[in-house]
Design an enzyme around this catalytic site. Sequence first.
Site, PDB file in Angstrom:
ATOM      1  N   ASP A 109      -7.216   4.365   6.942  1.00 38.20           N
ATOM      2  CA  ASP A 109      -6.637   3.815   5.721  1.00 38.20           C
ATOM      3  C   ASP A 109      -6.206   4.989   4.837  1.00 38.20           C
ATOM      4  O   ASP A 109      -7.041   5.762   4.375  1.00 38.20           O
ATOM      5  CB  ASP A 109      -7.720   2.984   5.014  1.00 38.20           C
ATOM      6  CG  ASP A 109      -7.161   1.876   4.160  1.00 38.20           C
ATOM      7  OD1 ASP A 109      -6.104   2.097   3.549  1.00 38.20           O
ATOM      8  OD2 ASP A 109      -7.780   0.807   4.097  1.00 38.20           O
ATOM      9  N   GLU A 265       0.711  -1.625   3.283  1.00 41.01           N
ATOM     10  CA  GLU A 265       0.259  -2.689   2.388  1.00 41.01           C
ATOM     11  C   GLU A 265       1.265  -2.768   1.255  1.00 41.01           C
ATOM     12  O   GLU A 265       1.482  -1.787   0.541  1.00 41.01           O
ATOM     13  CB  GLU A 265      -1.130  -2.385   1.834  1.00 41.01           C
ATOM     14  CG  GLU A 265      -1.671  -3.575   1.056  1.00 41.01           C
ATOM     15  CD  GLU A 265      -2.676  -3.213  -0.021  1.00 41.01           C
ATOM     16  OE1 GLU A 265      -3.448  -4.078  -0.415  1.00 41.01           O
ATOM     17  OE2 GLU A 265      -2.679  -2.052  -0.485  1.00 41.01           O
ATOM     18  N   HIS A 339     -10.541  -7.218   2.785  1.00 39.16           N
ATOM     19  CA  HIS A 339     -11.613  -6.821   1.871  1.00 39.16           C
ATOM     20  C   HIS A 339     -11.274  -7.098   0.404  1.00 39.16           C
ATOM     21  O   HIS A 339     -12.105  -6.849  -0.466  1.00 39.16           O
ATOM     22  CB  HIS A 339     -11.896  -5.330   2.049  1.00 39.16           C
ATOM     23  CG  HIS A 339     -10.726  -4.490   1.651  1.00 39.16           C
ATOM     24  ND1 HIS A 339      -9.549  -4.475   2.370  1.00 39.16           N
ATOM     25  CD2 HIS A 339     -10.529  -3.674   0.602  1.00 39.16           C
ATOM     26  CE1 HIS A 339      -8.693  -3.686   1.768  1.00 39.16           C
ATOM     27  NE2 HIS A 339      -9.249  -3.175   0.692  1.00 39.16           N
TER      28      HIS A 339
HETATM   29  C1  NOJ Z   1      -5.360  -1.987  -2.212  1.00 40.14           C
HETATM   30  C2  NOJ Z   1      -6.703  -1.955  -1.572  1.00 40.14           C
HETATM   31  O1  NOJ Z   1      -6.722  -2.875  -0.529  1.00 40.14           O
HETATM   32  C3  NOJ Z   1      -7.712  -2.259  -2.646  1.00 40.14           C
HETATM   33  O2  NOJ Z   1      -8.999  -2.473  -2.138  1.00 40.14           O
HETATM   34  C4  NOJ Z   1      -7.674  -1.127  -3.633  1.00 40.14           C
HETATM   35  O3  NOJ Z   1      -8.523  -1.435  -4.712  1.00 40.14           O
HETATM   36  C5  NOJ Z   1      -6.257  -0.902  -4.175  1.00 40.14           C
HETATM   37  N1  NOJ Z   1      -5.262  -0.921  -3.148  1.00 40.14           N
HETATM   38  C6  NOJ Z   1      -6.164   0.429  -4.863  1.00 40.14           C
HETATM   39  O4  NOJ Z   1      -6.255   1.457  -3.906  1.00 40.14           O
END
Ligand code: NOJ
Length: 566
Positions: A109, A265, A339
């Site tokens: 990640d 994402e 998550h």
């Molecule tokens: C997306 C992530 O999935 C999340 O868990 C995180 O808090 C935010 N981006 C900031 O990095």
Amino acid sequence: MKLAITLLANQEGVSMHQDKVIYQIYPRSFKDTDGDGVGDLPGIISELDFLETLGIDIAWLSPIFPSPQYDNGYDVADYKAINPLFGTMTDFETLVEEAEQRGIGIMLDMVLNHCSTEHEWFQKALAGDKYYQEFFYLRPAKEDGSLPTNWESKFGGPAWAPFGDTDLYYLHLYDVHQADLNWHNPNVRRELHDVVRFWMDKGVQGFRFDVLNVIGKSEEMVDSKEPGSNEEKALYTDTPIVHEWVQELNQATYGKNSELITVGEMSSTDVPNGIQYTNPERNELDMIFSFHHLKVDYEEGEKWSNPEFDFLSLKAILNEWQEGMSDGDGWNAVFYNNHDQPRANSRFGDVENFPFETATMLAQSIHLMRGTPYIYQGEEIGMTNPMFEEIDDYDDIETRNHYRIMIEKGKTHDEAMEIIQAKSRDNSRTPMQWTDDHQAGFTTGEPWLKLADNYSVINAQNELENDNIFKYYQKLIALRKEYSIISQGSYEGLALEHPEIMAYNRHLDGHDLIVLTHYYPGESSIEIPERFLNRPYRRLIGNGAQNELTETVTLGDYETVAFLIE
Ligand code: NOJ
């Protein structure tokens, strides 16, 4: 008319990544081996056989890098090391090797939009180093003394914080401990490319890029009309330069190795951008996550609310993405859980009365779509939201911020808790339920976050011993590998106005795969278009009694079935 259809098995070399299934591990909550209550890399290694039994191809690990953990590792303080909380670099290398022996690749990640304020770059910038100050968005207050812009942090409160004892402020679209990196600076981009190459050299098989579509803030930052609005998000989301920088990242790193799998994402994105990110000719990414389908239980766009979910819009949104990405030769990551989301079975079904039917119908609607399915740890054994009653039982920074905001806005404790029980990110972060032993076999110590108290019934050991949810996931994964109509077929939405059943068809080489899923209890019927009838067919998979494809098909409580038609 029923017939055995055998000719749809996948052929060598046809697809790139389309027949893969990805499993997300949240390392803090997966398996603890040293008794400190936090999961670790040796814990993941010890459960690789479990993942192999499930049949997945890639294990994506949420961040395992050194971090003060204000946002559970999404605040990275060193991109090229392992957090001692999780283990050592040697543990990581062992994990990659051991996973590979079981045919599983490791996906990391990459949180490249922002870094921790404890990162050396930010610390040097704070100490006055001009070179590193250019790594961040530093701005003076406006003439009237107000913040540089009126933007809101996605975790609540303003998006600007004072930069040490200077007159400047730094931008943080997320938590105050997560400073946005200035991608306009070529030195930042070079450093980040180097990070990706570092992990490629360690043998990882893929990357998930955190909130990649917000890296392109315009250098000249202006106020939005309404803080926190969509119009505000548009000021820094999916700007044209993001695509240029993703292409550059691709060429400098993973684009050199076609075996690697990448997923971006994408926060608040749209189909045209989704196509651009993932159309193979553009050399950006293999696939993206989009989230619109997980906002169908937001009241007027507000996450911290708890209305019934809107089934017709869930279908309409999934359909729009399935058809749109297909038309533009893009590729979706398909998922209901991660998550950051509450458990989908608690959200869209009935985990008290129909746990098996709910879990399997949700899985089937996703796994037979066009795209790469993601399974989030615990989903395959039917884990649920924990329904904690006290705010102190929740750890998540976003949850705690919004509890405060809801109380400030006049909600009672009980009203705020009801919303948190439904929406908190900690719903999916409770420790993995392995057995019915002490602390569900997750740790010998005190877990960092309480377990859901249903672990004596819902646990992996039970699932492995019985023909239940886990076995259904195994079948869905195996089918994707066996039938190219699942991995490569086109998609067509059916009966979009049906108030209780989601229906779609996949088509390849003259064959059809019709998938029917009932999202409610009781019975519901659907008319099947004539072109699918009076042809040889067989029931490929289902979680209930229905095995006939007739003019009218009736489904029971949360029933799902798929028919393969010649
Ligand atoms: C997306 C992530 O999935 C999340 O868990 C995180 O808090 C935010 N981006 C900031 O990095």
